[in-house]
Design a protein around this motif. Structure first.
Motif, PDB file in Angstrom:
ATOM      1  N   GLU A   1       0.828  -1.206   0.000  1.00  0.00           N
ATOM      2  CA  GLU A   1       0.000   0.000   0.000  1.00  0.00           C
ATOM      3  C   GLU A   1       0.859   1.250   0.000  1.00  0.00           C
ATOM      4  OE1 GLU A   1      -2.177   0.816   3.725  1.00  0.00           O
ATOM      5  OE2 GLU A   1      -1.113  -0.902   4.568  1.00  0.00           O
TER       6      GLU A   1
ATOM      7  N   ASN B   1      -5.705   6.499  -0.607  1.00  0.00           N
ATOM      8  CA  ASN B   1      -5.032   5.261  -0.227  1.00  0.00           C
ATOM      9  C   ASN B   1      -5.061   4.285  -1.405  1.00  0.00           C
ATOM     10  OD1 ASN B   1      -4.667   6.173   2.458  1.00  0.00           O
ATOM     11  ND2 ASN B   1      -6.736   5.521   2.994  1.00  0.00           N
TER      12      ASN B   1
ATOM     13  N   LYS C   1      -3.950   0.480  -2.530  1.00  0.00           N
ATOM     14  CA  LYS C   1      -3.639  -0.718  -1.753  1.00  0.00           C
ATOM     15  C   LYS C   1      -3.903  -1.977  -2.566  1.00  0.00           C
ATOM     16  CE  LYS C   1      -4.449  -2.644   2.869  1.00  0.00           C
ATOM     17  NZ  LYS C   1      -5.113  -2.427   4.172  1.00  0.00           N
TER      18      LYS C   1
END
Length: 316
Positions: free
Chosen positions: A144, A155, A157
């Motif tokens: 990530e 984010n 990931k």
């Protein structure tokens, strides 16, 4: 060959839709063609998925310019497939991001995938002369990474293998919206030629655990609201299982690829025949399901020649 790939005859231009799925978040969709996502930050813009050519990428840019004049600084590629990445040069982004696994897949099979997809899907590669070459990232990550577009946190990931081994999702927590790439589709067939059937369901569970309010899927319409999100996750799960299990039963008794094809069609045609790119994906999906069921864990590389040989075995 008895007949051409279904996608070779699909030359109809698709209607583009540009939907806001959260504040400053957009899904660029085109009736089952590859989707892109747009994330607008305080001072700049991130694009998710770059399209197959700069010509198509410019259609995404045209939509972006209807809502913001901020510069496009980041492009995130959820996986390595040619129809997702070869338009990246059009954005002139400072960073092109993909997982380290996806980068290694570009090195391992990127050119073969380009050649294969170019043969199969001519419409998506109109304007291919402007592609400067394979798309390589400027930035890779393992597991990530986080990007800040001003105060907006993004984010990126890896939450499990599914469509490919290198799949990534992009989550924008301030709106609880996710861009899933081809892990989730909506009323569009999953392409499973590089897939990991045994893992796909668990990866869908990991997405479900986020309890997001909206998803921009890899193909199909934007999914806004938890009901739409859950429906698409479960229909994707059904598609993957309905493809794998009949092929696995044939493989277990030593049956042929053609028998697996017939078994998968019997299971999937009644449920999914009206899905976008269904006929295009089916032979590749059956071949990969049959391989995985016979213990071939690492998907074999598709080449333009292997495509033709497989298709001849099924249709000849």
């Amino acid at each position: 060959m008895a007949k051409a790939f279904a996608s070779q005859g699909d030359m109809t231009e698709k209607k583009i839709t540009f939907d806001e799925i959260g504040e400053g978040l957009y899904a660029f969709t085109a009736e089952g063609d590859p989707n892109s996502g747009v994330i607008i930050g305080d001072d700049s813009v991130m694009i998710v998925e770059a399209q197959a050519t700069p010509r198509l990428a410019n259609k995404v840019i045209d939509c972006v310019r209807t809502v913001t004049d901020k510069p496009i600084t980041h492009v995130v590629l959820t996986h390595y497939h040619a129809v997702r990445v070869l338009g990246a040069s059009a954005f002139n982004a400072q960073q092109v991001i993909m997982s380290n696994t996806a980068y290694n897949m570009v090195l391992e099979r990127g050119q073969e995938d380009w050649d294969s997809e170019f043969q199969r899907f001519p419409r998506l590669f109109e304007g291919h002369e402007s592609i400067p070459g394979l798309t390589f990232p400027t930035t890779t990550f393992t597991d990530e990474m986080t990007v800040f577009l001003g105060k907006r946190r993004v984010n990126i990931k890896q939450i499990g293998r599914a469509h490919t081994a290198g799949d990534a999702v992009i989550h924008v927590p301030d709106q609880n919206v996710m861009f899933t790439g081809d892990i989730v589709e909506d009323h569009s067939a999953c392409y499973c030629g590089d897939g990991h059937f045994a893992d796909w369901g668990n990866t869908l569970d990991n997405i479900k655990a986020y309890d997001v309010d909206a998803i921009a899927p890899g193909r199909g319409g934007a999914l806004v609201g938890k009901e739409a999100v859950d429906r698409a996750i479960e229909s994707t799960r059904d598609f993957v299982q309905s493809t794998y299990l009949p092929a696995a039963r044939v493989a277990a008794r030593g049956g042929s690829l053609k028998e697996a094809w017939d078994a998968v069609r019997a299971e999937c045609d009644p449920k999914f025949a009206d899905y976008a790119i269904y006929e295009h994906c089916l032979p590749f999906n059956v071949a990969r399901a049959y391989d995985e069921a016979r213990g071939i864990a690492h998907p074999r590389i598709w080449t333009a020649q292997r495509d033709l040989e497989m298709w001849e075995a099924l249709q000849g």
